[in-house]
Design a protein around this motif. Structure first.
Motif, PDB file in Angstrom:
ATOM      1  N   SER B 159      47.891  44.657  42.818  1.00  0.00           N
ATOM      2  CA  SER B 159      49.018  45.432  42.321  1.00  0.00           C
ATOM      3  C   SER B 159      48.671  46.904  42.418  1.00  0.00           C
ATOM      4  CB  SER B 159      49.292  45.053  40.854  1.00  0.00           C
ATOM      5  OG  SER B 159      50.072  46.047  40.221  1.00  0.00           O
ATOM      6  N   TYR B 210      41.802  42.757  40.273  1.00  0.00           N
ATOM      7  CA  TYR B 210      43.038  42.193  39.742  1.00  0.00           C
ATOM      8  C   TYR B 210      43.617  41.363  40.871  1.00  0.00           C
ATOM      9  CZ  TYR B 210      47.882  41.528  38.585  1.00  0.00           C
ATOM     10  OH  TYR B 210      49.095  40.944  38.352  1.00  0.00           O
ATOM     11  N   GLU B 212      46.162  38.098  42.171  1.00  0.00           N
ATOM     12  CA  GLU B 212      47.234  37.142  41.860  1.00  0.00           C
ATOM     13  C   GLU B 212      47.027  35.850  42.641  1.00  0.00           C
ATOM     14  OE1 GLU B 212      50.982  39.239  42.230  1.00  0.00           O
ATOM     15  OE2 GLU B 212      50.492  40.499  40.503  1.00  0.00           O
ATOM     16  N   LYS B 237      42.540  37.041  36.943  1.00  0.00           N
ATOM     17  CA  LYS B 237      43.368  36.232  37.854  1.00  0.00           C
ATOM     18  C   LYS B 237      44.705  36.083  37.151  1.00  0.00           C
ATOM     19  CE  LYS B 237      45.258  33.040  40.454  1.00  0.00           C
ATOM     20  NZ  LYS B 237      46.510  33.056  39.674  1.00  0.00           N
ATOM     21  N   SER B 238      45.662  36.801  37.669  1.00  0.00           N
ATOM     22  CA  SER B 238      46.970  36.839  37.035  1.00  0.00           C
ATOM     23  C   SER B 238      47.794  35.662  37.535  1.00  0.00           C
ATOM     24  CB  SER B 238      47.602  38.161  37.423  1.00  0.00           C
ATOM     25  OG  SER B 238      48.572  38.531  36.526  1.00  0.00           O
ATOM     26  N   GLY B 239      48.795  35.277  36.736  1.00  0.00           N
ATOM     27  CA  GLY B 239      49.552  34.071  37.082  1.00  0.00           C
ATOM     28  C   GLY B 239      48.802  32.835  36.644  1.00  0.00           C
ATOM     29  N   ARG B 240      48.079  32.938  35.507  1.00  0.00           N
ATOM     30  CA  ARG B 240      47.314  31.813  34.962  1.00  0.00           C
ATOM     31  C   ARG B 240      48.216  30.728  34.411  1.00  0.00           C
ATOM     32  NH1 ARG B 240      45.798  33.012  30.251  1.00  0.00           N
ATOM     33  NH2 ARG B 240      46.499  35.170  30.235  1.00  0.00           N
ATOM     34  N   THR B 241      49.280  31.165  33.744  1.00  0.00           N
ATOM     35  CA  THR B 241      50.170  30.221  33.084  1.00  0.00           C
ATOM     36  C   THR B 241      51.302  29.878  34.047  1.00  0.00           C
ATOM     37  OG1 THR B 241      51.544  31.993  32.234  1.00  0.00           O
ATOM     38  CG2 THR B 241      49.671  31.349  30.892  1.00  0.00           C
ATOM     39  N   GLY B 244      53.587  32.755  34.272  1.00  0.00           N
ATOM     40  CA  GLY B 244      52.956  33.854  35.005  1.00  0.00           C
ATOM     41  C   GLY B 244      52.885  33.580  36.499  1.00  0.00           C
ATOM     42  N   ALA B 247      56.202  34.212  38.019  1.00  0.00           N
ATOM     43  CA  ALA B 247      56.445  35.654  38.128  1.00  0.00           C
ATOM     44  C   ALA B 247      55.648  36.242  39.293  1.00  0.00           C
ATOM     45  CB  ALA B 247      56.098  36.355  36.814  1.00  0.00           C
ATOM     46  N   ALA B 248      54.394  35.814  39.450  1.00  0.00           N
ATOM     47  CA  ALA B 248      53.540  36.331  40.522  1.00  0.00           C
ATOM     48  C   ALA B 248      54.130  35.955  41.873  1.00  0.00           C
ATOM     49  CB  ALA B 248      52.128  35.787  40.380  1.00  0.00           C
ATOM     50  N   SER B 250      57.251  35.342  42.642  1.00  0.00           N
ATOM     51  CA  SER B 250      58.453  36.083  43.021  1.00  0.00           C
ATOM     52  C   SER B 250      58.119  37.546  43.277  1.00  0.00           C
ATOM     53  CB  SER B 250      59.549  35.943  41.954  1.00  0.00           C
ATOM     54  OG  SER B 250      59.302  36.792  40.884  1.00  0.00           O
ATOM     55  N   HIS B 251      56.982  37.994  42.790  1.00  0.00           N
ATOM     56  CA  HIS B 251      56.599  39.401  42.935  1.00  0.00           C
ATOM     57  C   HIS B 251      55.949  39.688  44.282  1.00  0.00           C
ATOM     58  CE1 HIS B 251      52.991  42.157  41.886  1.00  0.00           C
ATOM     59  NE2 HIS B 251      53.952  42.936  42.262  1.00  0.00           N
TER      60      HIS B 251
END
Lengths: 719, 719
Positions: B159, B210, B212, B237-241, B244, B247-248, B250-251
């Motif tokens: 990001s 960071y 995804e 590591k984003s989008g763990r849930t 999330g 969201a990751a 679609s981002h």
């Protein structure tokens, strides 16, 4: 304790032991009071006419004070308290240390202090306290270096140093307090008293606490339940871990109860538990300033995709969920936003969003009924000014019923916007996760406020018979009872298999014949613990064999241990374990919270998987039901893997009856029903307590059953 | 990718698409480079002779650049890249957006970009990147508003907004970086390339990320394992849930793998995972500045009892433990401290401690060999100055090998002391829990650095035979194989019960006679899923009944579903489940990490208790062993509740053989051995795979076994 109003809003405060000596606590307290207190400060010390330019009286009797702050040496504290009592000063704050925290002599002194307070009906804070504060009158009756700013938090702490630290931080961050109390050794007033008072206090929006122990768990639960219907309570319970509990105990002499009991008790009380200082003040800040959300759906509006994902993860970790927007919201966003924007939640207004676009998105989502709370989340860009965004956030906050939190992800440029937001009661952080966690606290509090606390389960029981069985412990050396106490369960209506303890082969045969089908026979002896190992258990015995089996079992027991006390042989109906699920219902007595109930599935689930749940007794029907629902293995009760579901109501009723038993008899120190076999729902008895063990304190037993306290009115019908 | 040196330390950087137009990205990048870069900045744009007072060339071919930063519109990016390739500029940073993140057309363009990079052997960052930075040369090749301060952290982020936010914060908090990369869409270079580079880079102390998604899980694990022996890696590591991850996706259009795979893969890779921004920088800060502790024992020195308890709780929550002091330490503390002080851990120097007493206590504990790390913890008091305490802490930090963290609990007065501590690399917080957590990160890293990564388990196997069985999927409609594929396990040496699939009553009798004892017989049909329900399974069949049972089973299957494909009847040795423990060994293929192995105990443990563990294959023997040890129900394998322990080595070997099978055959998409019965350790075969199901992708299968890649050398002997 009806006079705590006077304690926190006195006209005159006396400092018993006031002195002008530099560096002394007596000077510090006097000086703190003189500085800001709207009322009158009266130094008391026979050695001075004046202290810090203020007339000093020789005796508390001449002070006509509503509150006395006692700072004299420990050896003369009791005299000072007596003088307060005689003078009619009903509120006393004992700052002097050297009591229970210092050993035997100090502990004795503390006991006498408590007795004296009782005699004179004193509200007494401490000893070993930093003092108390109340900001509306500017009263700072502590020896700490700083007075609190005014605000809506009332704060109690078992650590004076923690108060000092918090005030130093809070004053620089604009966080204000209504009242502050350093609880000290809690010889008289404890956390429950202050919860009761602050719960009715107009000026207190949120109660926060740093506690290392709770004096009376049951009273605490009851006071907190009532209070949290109106006023949230957030607390750090320190000494959570075994290392921490040990440190707490050496620090204050607090007897640590079990963490399981605190966990259950604080939850049942409706206290929101914080695990760190950050969590404590994050929670207190938002609870005091933002409304409670009407739904758990949170909307995130951001100009930065990555941080939006982080915030969404935090939602996934919390009790909140991502709000699903209505069609109108999505359409309105689509109209207002550029094509590249994401009009679904998390809403991405894109990095080139100016303040107007950001504000519009906020207004649209805040207006959606599915949105319970809003997170404003911004990275720094060339086109957005954090100050503008803070203002827009405040404007939206004015018109929406949804709580708002903000995350401004930047350095020094966030300082002023953050201050603006915080002044308006909107929390502001860098980390998106922290913003979401603070909103989640509001949702947790909504759940607490919506709780309807039911009455404890109560049944028609035979207390006299239960008493007789418990009294049989007087004949024992070790205070333990086993299967011979099955009738105790029966007296409280807990279903047990048919059977009896017999003392002859003839009776064995008789009892066996009276039971349908084969029976189980077991040696009953307090001296033989592992009955199976010595062949002391016979399974599937036919009526015809019962007499012989009796002889066999007795012979084996005699051979194994000639001097063992043999109470006889239990002849019991065989419970078909294949159709049922083995559960364990147990209880032990916690020093703070009293009877702590445990429930779990039998065997490996408790022993290996540690899959258990706890509640402080007495429990209501909903609480007992929760216990059967919240263990991980609960699906096995509901009929997982093709089995018939068991009669969960029968299990719940057993928990309720045990709850009543252990509440009625404080003499029961520990009790395990293991197994309680839960059986499929049919028209018979759908649970069976197959075995029981308990420990009884003979000293606590009343002398005879007429001394039993009255049972509550039954709230449950017996089946 | 040997040229990343040149990417981060170029002599000349070209900006392809440089322009003086206000508000343009081309101007921002050029201006950022011109401001601080030690090398030469070359604007490239045929429309200008000069950009920002710097000579502009019309073509990248005239720039003689080591790095080209491409900011031209998406439609002409490919032309620009081709020009870079032709000009011999091997490092390209594509800032332009409008590729994979925007849909079909963009995705095609991105594919061509990657092909072109491959053709010209380009190191390509992006597209859709904020750019790159490297502080030693002052190179800021981004369009962000701020350059980084110099330091030891190298930072990559999926990001760009997160980079902007972090730099804004970091610059105001004195946190510095070596290199920064905005990864963008990762068309060519991804996280693994930068880990490899920074792992060998002298200037990089800690790698932070960071992320995804991870492009190639296996390569990432291998690179990270090597790197983390010297250089720690901390990542969000984003989008763990699941929220999330959605969201990751679609981002950035990142295809989310399963969180289970990331959890296993990042752990196997030795990456320290942070769950929030605070955690990321708390971890990075201390890892870059403090030594790794030699033991897990932490000493707390405080002037405040309550905060000491909070810190102790945090130790209890962490991988650390409270250090037990040596007798010398306790004695030295007793000599140096007043009587009321607590000379045990946490050391309480008492509220009246001055700086000398505090320093002495610190020196004494830091010198104790049992003390691996030290927390300095102070509340504000009249006698302690936080500045003095910060200096004393720095002095002790100079002479001790133990890492130190500080908690100064106060407001603005902590600002300068905190800055001093941070300049010396000592983290400083308000919250005691945060101080302990940062020390715990060091202990986690020590564990990672001490890991000895063993080779994947490899055995002598019959790959050709396995191939033949997998190829039978070509005859199926649904790509699934069942018990008829038991031979596949056999080919890889996984023990299966004796038996065979037969197609006549005579063969059934023959096979049954060849097996000791009774047999189990089952219909084998891809069309009949629930065989038991239609009476398609017969248990405990004697040799004499085998032929008749064959006829019965076939008849039942025909009656149930006349058009079902019947592959025959399985006649199998009965495995005595009473002696063993049912386990499940499974695998599914993750889009990022490839084959993900699962292990758990059968039945309720997987289905109800979700007691499972995962590893990315191939696994080493220690990894397979960990799987059998870390499930909560592991004690049941070791013989809890009076049972014989099972032969865990046989289970581990089965995991290893399955790991080899699914690594050898990427065509296997899913596979479950359920149950794998683990049997007590005796002299026979101590595990039995009773049933298997798998899904095979026929497209991925090689055409014939000669196309199979070579197996690794066996590292394990076959029993």
């Amino acid at each position: 304790m009806s006079m705590l109003n006077e304690m926190f809003d006195p006209d005159r405060v006396a400092v018993v032991g006031a002195t002008p000596r530099e560096g002394s606590i007596g000077r510090a307290v006097t000086s703190n009071l003189l500085e800001d207190f709207d009322g009158e400060t009266v130094p008391v010390n026979p050695n001075y006419d004046e202290v810090l330019d203020t007339t000093c009286v020789g005796d508390i009797g001449d002070a006509d004070a509503d509150v006395a702050v006692v700072v004299v040496p420990p050896s003369i504290v009791l005299d000072a308290i007596e003088a307060c009592g005689a003078a009619g000063t009903r509120n006393v704050v004992v700052i002097t240390a050297g009591f229970g925290e210092t050993g035997e002599e100090g502990a004795n002194r503390e006991r006498r202090l408590a007795e004296m307070a009782d005699e004179y009906e004193l509200n007494l804070v401490g000893p070993n306290s930093l003092g108390i504060m109340s900001t509306p009158s500017g009263m700072n009756a502590t020896f700490g270096p700083e007075n609190a700013l005014p605000g809506g938090l009332s704060f109690m702490s078992q650590s004076g140093a923690f108060i000092t630290a918090v005030l130093d931080w809070a004053n620089d961050h604009g966080v204000g307090f209504k009242d502050v109390v350093s609880l000290g050794n809690k010889a008289v007033l404890d956390e429950t008293d202050f919860i009761e008072y602050w719960g009715k206090d107009e000026g207190t929006d949120v109660i926060i606490g740093y506690l290392e122990g709770i004096e009376n768990g049951r009273a605490f639960i009851e006071a907190a339940r009532e209070t949290t219907q109106e006023t949230p309570i957030v607390a750090v319970k320190s000494g959570r871990t075994s290392a921490g509990a040990q440190a707490a105990s050496s620090h204050t002499g607090t007897l640590a109860g079990s963490e399981k009991a605190y966990e259950a008790g604080l939850d049942q009380a409706g206290v929101i538990r914080a695990e760190s200082v950050d969590e404590l003040f994050d929670a207190a800040g938002i609870l005091g300033n933002q409304p409670v959300p009407e739904t758990d759906g949170v909307a995130i509006v951001t100009n930065a995709g990555g941080p939006g994902v982080m915030a969404t993860d935090a939602v996934g970790d919390s009790v909140l969920e991502m709000a699903s927007f209505t069609a109108e919201t999505t359409e309105a966003l689509r109209d207002a936003m550029p094509e590249e924007a994401n009009v679904h939640n998390p809403v991405d207004v894109i990095g080139d969003a100016d303040i107007d676009r950001f504000r519009e998105a906020l207004e649209i989502v805040a207006d959606d009924d599915n949105v319970g709370a809003v997170l404003v989340l911004s990275a720094p860009t060339a086109v957005i000014d954090f100050g503008d965004l803070a203002e827009a956030t405040c404007e939206v906050n004015e018109v929406t019923e949804a709580p708002i939190a903000a995350c401004l992800m930047g350095g020094d440029r966030t300082r002023e916007p953050k201050r603006l937001l915080q002044e308006r009661g909107i929390p502001c952080y860098f980390d998106p996760a922290r913003g979401i966690e603070s909103l989640a606290t509001l949702a947790k509090y909504r759940e607490i406020r919506e709780r309807e606390y039911a009455e404890p389960m109560a049944f028609d029981v035979d207390r006299e018979r239960a008493f007789e069985i418990l009294a049989s412990v007087h004949d024992r050396d070790d205070n333990r009872l086993g299967v011979e106490a099955m009738e105790l369960l029966d007296a409280y209506g807990i279903p047990t298999p048919e059977g009896a303890i017999v003392d002859s082969p003839e009776r064995a045969a008789e009892v066996a014949e009276g039971i349908d089908g084969d029976v189980v026979m077991k040696i009953v002896s307090p001296d033989i613990l592992h009955k199976s190992d010595i062949g002391g258990v016979a399974v599937g015995v036919s009526d015809a064999d019962a007499a012989d089996t009796y002889e066999d079992l007795i012979t084996r027991a005699r051979n194994y241990q000639p001097d063992a006390t043999l109470l006889g042989v239990q002849v019991q109906e065989m419970v078909d374990l294949d159709d049922g699920v083995e559960t364990i219902v147990g209880m032990n007595r916690d020093p703070q919270f009293g009877p702590l109930l445990m429930f779990g599935l039998g065997g490996i689930f408790v022993e290996v998987m540690e899959d258990t749940t706890f509640r402080v007794a007495p429990v209501s029907e909903p609480e007992a039901r929760e216990m059967t629902e919240e263990i991980r293995s609960a699906p096995l009760l509901r009929g997982a893997r093709g089995r018939d579901p068991v009669d969960i109501d029968a299990v719940i009723e057993t928990i309720g009856r045990l709850s009543q038993l252990v509440t009625d008899f404080p003499a029961i120190l520990e009790l395990d029903i293991n197994p309680l076999v839960a059986l499929p729902d049919d028209d018979g008895s759908n649970a069976a307590a197959v075995d029981v063990r308990l420990t009884v304190d003979p000293e606590t037993l009343p002398n005879d059953p007429t001394h039993l306290t009255d049972s509550p009115e039954p709230t449950q019908t017996n089946d």
